[in-house]
Design a protein around this motif. Sequence first.
Motif, PDB file in Angstrom:
ATOM      1  N   THR A  55       0.850  -1.186   0.000  1.00  0.00           N
ATOM      2  CA  THR A  55       0.000   0.000   0.000  1.00  0.00           C
ATOM      3  C   THR A  55       0.889   1.241   0.000  1.00  0.00           C
ATOM      4  O   THR A  55       1.902   1.289   0.693  1.00  0.00           O
ATOM      5  CB  THR A  55      -0.936   0.036   1.224  1.00  0.00           C
ATOM      6  OG1 THR A  55      -0.184   0.236   2.420  1.00  0.00           O
ATOM      7  CG2 THR A  55      -1.726  -1.261   1.324  1.00  0.00           C
ATOM      8  N   PHE A  67      -7.137  -3.125   3.086  1.00  0.00           N
ATOM      9  CA  PHE A  67      -7.619  -4.201   3.958  1.00  0.00           C
ATOM     10  C   PHE A  67      -9.064  -4.566   3.625  1.00  0.00           C
ATOM     11  O   PHE A  67      -9.402  -5.752   3.480  1.00  0.00           O
ATOM     12  CB  PHE A  67      -7.495  -3.769   5.421  1.00  0.00           C
ATOM     13  CG  PHE A  67      -8.290  -4.604   6.381  1.00  0.00           C
ATOM     14  CD1 PHE A  67      -7.856  -5.865   6.756  1.00  0.00           C
ATOM     15  CD2 PHE A  67      -9.489  -4.132   6.906  1.00  0.00           C
ATOM     16  CE1 PHE A  67      -8.600  -6.650   7.639  1.00  0.00           C
ATOM     17  CE2 PHE A  67     -10.240  -4.892   7.784  1.00  0.00           C
ATOM     18  CZ  PHE A  67      -9.794  -6.156   8.150  1.00  0.00           C
ATOM     19  N   HIS A  68      -9.923  -3.573   3.466  1.00  0.00           N
ATOM     20  CA  HIS A  68     -11.328  -3.856   3.167  1.00  0.00           C
ATOM     21  C   HIS A  68     -11.513  -4.335   1.730  1.00  0.00           C
ATOM     22  O   HIS A  68     -12.433  -5.099   1.442  1.00  0.00           O
ATOM     23  CB  HIS A  68     -12.178  -2.619   3.457  1.00  0.00           C
ATOM     24  CG  HIS A  68     -12.399  -2.390   4.921  1.00  0.00           C
ATOM     25  ND1 HIS A  68     -13.333  -3.099   5.648  1.00  0.00           N
ATOM     26  CD2 HIS A  68     -11.766  -1.578   5.806  1.00  0.00           C
ATOM     27  CE1 HIS A  68     -13.287  -2.716   6.916  1.00  0.00           C
ATOM     28  NE2 HIS A  68     -12.342  -1.795   7.035  1.00  0.00           N
ATOM     29  N   TRP A  95     -10.384  -8.129   2.032  1.00  0.00           N
ATOM     30  CA  TRP A  95     -10.699  -8.805   3.289  1.00  0.00           C
ATOM     31  C   TRP A  95     -11.085 -10.273   3.112  1.00  0.00           C
ATOM     32  O   TRP A  95     -10.879 -11.090   4.013  1.00  0.00           O
ATOM     33  CB  TRP A  95     -11.802  -8.048   4.034  1.00  0.00           C
ATOM     34  CG  TRP A  95     -13.190  -8.211   3.478  1.00  0.00           C
ATOM     35  CD1 TRP A  95     -13.787  -7.469   2.512  1.00  0.00           C
ATOM     36  CD2 TRP A  95     -14.160  -9.186   3.882  1.00  0.00           C
ATOM     37  NE1 TRP A  95     -15.064  -7.902   2.271  1.00  0.00           N
ATOM     38  CE2 TRP A  95     -15.321  -8.960   3.098  1.00  0.00           C
ATOM     39  CE3 TRP A  95     -14.181 -10.218   4.814  1.00  0.00           C
ATOM     40  CZ2 TRP A  95     -16.467  -9.737   3.213  1.00  0.00           C
ATOM     41  CZ3 TRP A  95     -15.316 -10.993   4.924  1.00  0.00           C
ATOM     42  CH2 TRP A  95     -16.441 -10.742   4.145  1.00  0.00           C
ATOM     43  N   LEU A 149      -7.860 -12.633   3.344  1.00  0.00           N
ATOM     44  CA  LEU A 149      -6.944 -12.390   4.457  1.00  0.00           C
ATOM     45  C   LEU A 149      -6.145 -13.629   4.860  1.00  0.00           C
ATOM     46  O   LEU A 149      -5.045 -13.510   5.410  1.00  0.00           O
ATOM     47  CB  LEU A 149      -7.718 -11.872   5.673  1.00  0.00           C
ATOM     48  CG  LEU A 149      -8.271 -10.453   5.579  1.00  0.00           C
ATOM     49  CD1 LEU A 149      -9.062 -10.117   6.843  1.00  0.00           C
ATOM     50  CD2 LEU A 149      -7.142  -9.441   5.374  1.00  0.00           C
ATOM     51  N   PHE A 156       0.432  -7.825   4.175  1.00  0.00           N
ATOM     52  CA  PHE A 156       0.452  -6.420   3.779  1.00  0.00           C
ATOM     53  C   PHE A 156       1.796  -5.779   4.106  1.00  0.00           C
ATOM     54  O   PHE A 156       2.475  -6.162   5.067  1.00  0.00           O
ATOM     55  CB  PHE A 156      -0.654  -5.649   4.494  1.00  0.00           C
ATOM     56  CG  PHE A 156      -2.046  -6.013   4.061  1.00  0.00           C
ATOM     57  CD1 PHE A 156      -2.709  -5.286   3.083  1.00  0.00           C
ATOM     58  CD2 PHE A 156      -2.708  -7.096   4.639  1.00  0.00           C
ATOM     59  CE1 PHE A 156      -3.995  -5.620   2.681  1.00  0.00           C
ATOM     60  CE2 PHE A 156      -3.988  -7.441   4.242  1.00  0.00           C
ATOM     61  CZ  PHE A 156      -4.626  -6.697   3.260  1.00  0.00           C
ATOM     62  N   TYR A 191       0.598   1.534  10.663  1.00  0.00           N
ATOM     63  CA  TYR A 191       0.629   0.326   9.856  1.00  0.00           C
ATOM     64  C   TYR A 191       1.634   0.399   8.707  1.00  0.00           C
ATOM     65  O   TYR A 191       1.713  -0.527   7.906  1.00  0.00           O
ATOM     66  CB  TYR A 191      -0.760   0.044   9.279  1.00  0.00           C
ATOM     67  CG  TYR A 191      -1.822  -0.220  10.321  1.00  0.00           C
ATOM     68  CD1 TYR A 191      -1.728  -1.313  11.179  1.00  0.00           C
ATOM     69  CD2 TYR A 191      -2.927   0.614  10.440  1.00  0.00           C
ATOM     70  CE1 TYR A 191      -2.708  -1.566  12.127  1.00  0.00           C
ATOM     71  CE2 TYR A 191      -3.910   0.371  11.392  1.00  0.00           C
ATOM     72  CZ  TYR A 191      -3.794  -0.717  12.223  1.00  0.00           C
ATOM     73  OH  TYR A 191      -4.764  -0.966  13.166  1.00  0.00           O
ATOM     74  N   LEU A 220      -8.507  -8.857  14.701  1.00  0.00           N
ATOM     75  CA  LEU A 220      -9.566  -8.081  14.064  1.00  0.00           C
ATOM     76  C   LEU A 220     -10.866  -8.305  14.838  1.00  0.00           C
ATOM     77  O   LEU A 220     -10.957  -9.217  15.664  1.00  0.00           O
ATOM     78  CB  LEU A 220      -9.752  -8.529  12.612  1.00  0.00           C
ATOM     79  CG  LEU A 220      -8.512  -8.530  11.726  1.00  0.00           C
ATOM     80  CD1 LEU A 220      -8.782  -9.278  10.427  1.00  0.00           C
ATOM     81  CD2 LEU A 220      -8.047  -7.110  11.439  1.00  0.00           C
ATOM     82  N   LEU A 240     -10.520  -3.520  11.215  1.00  0.00           N
ATOM     83  CA  LEU A 240      -9.126  -3.533  11.653  1.00  0.00           C
ATOM     84  C   LEU A 240      -8.927  -2.591  12.828  1.00  0.00           C
ATOM     85  O   LEU A 240      -8.186  -2.897  13.764  1.00  0.00           O
ATOM     86  CB  LEU A 240      -8.218  -3.122  10.493  1.00  0.00           C
ATOM     87  CG  LEU A 240      -6.730  -2.890  10.782  1.00  0.00           C
ATOM     88  CD1 LEU A 240      -6.098  -4.106  11.452  1.00  0.00           C
ATOM     89  CD2 LEU A 240      -5.995  -2.529   9.490  1.00  0.00           C
ATOM     90  N   ILE A 257      -5.083  -9.998  10.454  1.00  0.00           N
ATOM     91  CA  ILE A 257      -4.338  -9.333   9.396  1.00  0.00           C
ATOM     92  C   ILE A 257      -2.863  -9.657   9.587  1.00  0.00           C
ATOM     93  O   ILE A 257      -2.362  -9.683  10.721  1.00  0.00           O
ATOM     94  CB  ILE A 257      -4.562  -7.803   9.396  1.00  0.00           C
ATOM     95  CG1 ILE A 257      -3.866  -7.170   8.181  1.00  0.00           C
ATOM     96  CG2 ILE A 257      -4.126  -7.161  10.704  1.00  0.00           C
ATOM     97  CD1 ILE A 257      -4.200  -5.715   7.960  1.00  0.00           C
TER      98      ILE A 257
END
Length: 269
Positions: free
Chosen positions: A41, A52-53, A56, A59, A64, A75, A102, A120, A246
Amino acid sequence: MRIAIFSNPTGGSVKVTKELTTKLNQAHLTIDNEHPDVVLTVGGDGTLLSAFHHYWQQLDRIRFVGIHTGHLGFYTDWRDFEVDQLVESLKKDTGQQVTYPLVDVDITYSDGTVKHFIALNESTVKKAVNTLVCDIYIKGKLFERFRGDGLCISTPTGSTGYNKSIGGAVMDPSLIGIQLGEIASINNRVFRTLGSPIIVGQDQYVDLVLKTDDRLIVSCDQLQAHDLDNPHRIQKLHYQISKSKIAFARYRHTSFWQRVDEAFIGGVK
């Protein structure tokens, strides 16, 4: 190894994305934005939350890596000028990772339908106008009736966000549990709540049984989870630690408490 790049549209992030794409191709690393093994990212914590969404449902097989193009985030481990070092780390990848818990969010409506979300950072429930009233159950037992502006349910890593701004505790992510924080509760001779954050363990769950059903605003990581125009009222919100986690590729990982120090204190001199 397949790699996805998820970037925000700002100028600095676009520039880094182009550089990253070129150097991944030069290193003969496969770019696959549909079914990646690692998601890079480019932006900040908001960009990572969006990624993340977006991913998801994958996962269980994705790790990440965050590159920040602005201020240091919780993050994002890499700076925008460290693309070369990151590509070298990707070439030497051995599957190393660190995982964080999560929270599952289930919204039950009056017609029996259930919508499932995963967060998250946190989930919040508020009223668009007037006061929120709901009964709070912990593992099936009635704990209190809440009256106030709203409630925030956060994960340990999310405890440094909105939760902290409403007076919640900062939780070490090695303590797996969820935190319930009150948003401007009403406490007087007639109405009474605990008035402090509640932390429940991973074998517990929290149910909010709504007593007010008009114009409820429910969010997961600041994303809208409930349509205000939905003709069916919300009966219950269910929160518990998710079986999913995650995972971050741990090429270079800053400890949680070092992040807290740098973000809020400025670093110990």
